[in-house]
Enzyme design. Structure first.
Site, mmCIF file in Angstrom:
data_model
loop_
_atom_site.group_PDB
_atom_site.id
_atom_site.type_symbol
_atom_site.label_atom_id
_atom_site.label_comp_id
_atom_site.label_asym_id
_atom_site.label_seq_id
_atom_site.Cartn_x
_atom_site.Cartn_y
_atom_site.Cartn_z
ATOM 1 N N GLY A 7 8.566 -22.753 10.155
ATOM 2 C CA GLY A 7 7.199 -22.354 10.455
ATOM 3 C C GLY A 7 7.091 -20.913 10.933
ATOM 4 O O GLY A 7 8.017 -20.355 11.518
ATOM 5 N N ARG A 38 18.500 -12.055 10.005
ATOM 6 C CA ARG A 38 19.914 -11.718 9.839
ATOM 7 C C ARG A 38 20.721 -12.985 9.596
ATOM 8 O O ARG A 38 20.318 -14.084 9.977
ATOM 9 C CB ARG A 38 20.441 -11.008 11.094
ATOM 10 C CG ARG A 38 19.810 -9.660 11.363
ATOM 11 C CD ARG A 38 20.414 -9.022 12.608
ATOM 12 N NE ARG A 38 19.929 -7.673 12.828
ATOM 13 C CZ ARG A 38 18.821 -7.372 13.493
ATOM 14 N NH1 ARG A 38 18.086 -8.348 13.991
ATOM 15 N NH2 ARG A 38 18.451 -6.122 13.652
ATOM 16 N N THR A 80 12.933 -9.332 5.418
ATOM 17 C CA THR A 80 12.685 -8.022 4.808
ATOM 18 C C THR A 80 13.681 -7.689 3.710
ATOM 19 O O THR A 80 13.462 -6.757 2.950
ATOM 20 C CB THR A 80 12.754 -6.922 5.878
ATOM 21 O OG1 THR A 80 14.062 -6.920 6.461
ATOM 22 C CG2 THR A 80 11.711 -7.147 6.962
ATOM 23 N N HIS A 127 0.856 -1.182 0.000
ATOM 24 C CA HIS A 127 0.000 0.000 0.000
ATOM 25 C C HIS A 127 0.897 1.238 0.000
ATOM 26 O O HIS A 127 2.009 1.202 0.554
ATOM 27 C CB HIS A 127 -0.906 0.026 1.232
ATOM 28 C CG HIS A 127 -1.851 -1.133 1.308
ATOM 29 N ND1 HIS A 127 -3.069 -1.136 0.660
ATOM 30 C CD2 HIS A 127 -1.763 -2.325 1.948
ATOM 31 C CE1 HIS A 127 -3.684 -2.285 0.904
ATOM 32 N NE2 HIS A 127 -2.907 -3.019 1.679
#
Length: 235
Positions: free
Chosen positions: A182, A220, A205, A155
């Site tokens: 998971g 990381r 990310t 968005h």
């Protein structure tokens, strides 16, 4: 600015959005012979698009109808139930390896299905979600634990633009022989390299290098994995 108004449906697509389950099933077969609407191509390219476009919403309903059938197939695995699931996946997914079809434990959820491309022998455990606004490409033999979520939907950051209802997406690419634990969340635009391992509960990310183990929020680097000789030659 006012929220975008939903368009009036075109007969070619939007008929599948209404009626009984039986009518929807019949219309799905007709719909699959039609070209994808322009707004779908815009959405898949990562451009700003209108999620309330009537033809696009009909594709969304088509996906929901197929998922309802697939997720109802919770009986123990038999040749019959596996064949039925494979047939539904063939209609749902944009691309998969017919000679080694994916094994997806129901329930499974996605937005359109058409933007999901799976290699040979891909496995999804229970309750995985793929928001395939843009293409999601997954390589051979990649494994997903339960409750994994793959997002391509975005968005606008600007609240005024966001209030118009416009959306966009970024594709996700996951290589071969990846193991995703998971409860992992994979964010829009991420690429995960071959043979990488993502620890349970991670939020990915940024891109993940091949042959690495990552974990955490945000994920990381934990360690690098050694490549076997034959793997080095193949690369």
């Amino acid at each position: 600015m006012q929220q975008q108004q939903q368009q009036q449906p075109n007969d070619s697509y939007a008929a599948a959005a209404g009626g009984t389950d039986l009518q929807q099933q019949e219309l799905l077969l007709q719909q699959e012979q039609l070209p994808l609407p322009p707004e779908f191509h815009k959405m898949s390219s990562g451009a700003r698009y209108n999620p309330l476009d009537a033809d696009l919403r009909a594709l969304f309903v088509r996906c929901r109808t197929l998922l309802r059938v697939y997720n109802a197939s919770i009986a123990p695995d038999t040749p019959s139930t596996l064949a039925d699931r494979t047939q539904v996946l063939a209609r749902l997914l944009g691309e998969h390896a017919a000679e080694a079809p994916p094994y997806i434990e129901p329930p499974f959820y996605c937005d359109y299905g058409r933007n999901i491309r799976l290699g040979k022998g891909v496995y999804f455990n229970f309750n995985c979600v793929v928001l395939d606004i843009c293409p999601v490409t997954i390589g051979d033999r990649t494994l997903f634990g339960p409750n994994v979520q793959i997002y391509t939907a975005c968005h606008p950051l600007d609240p005024v633009e966001r209030a118009t209802g416009v959306e966009f997406g970024k594709p996700v690419s996951i290589g071969r022989d990846v193991w995703v634990g998971g409860n992992v969340t994979i964010c829009p635009g991420v690429a995960i390299g071959d043979a990488a391992v993502v620890g349970a509960g991670s939020v990915v990310t940024k891109n993940v290098e091949p042959y690495t183990v990552v974990a955490g929020n945000p994920a990381r680097l934990i360690r690098r994995l050694e490549r076997k000789a034959e793997e080095k030659e193949a690369s």
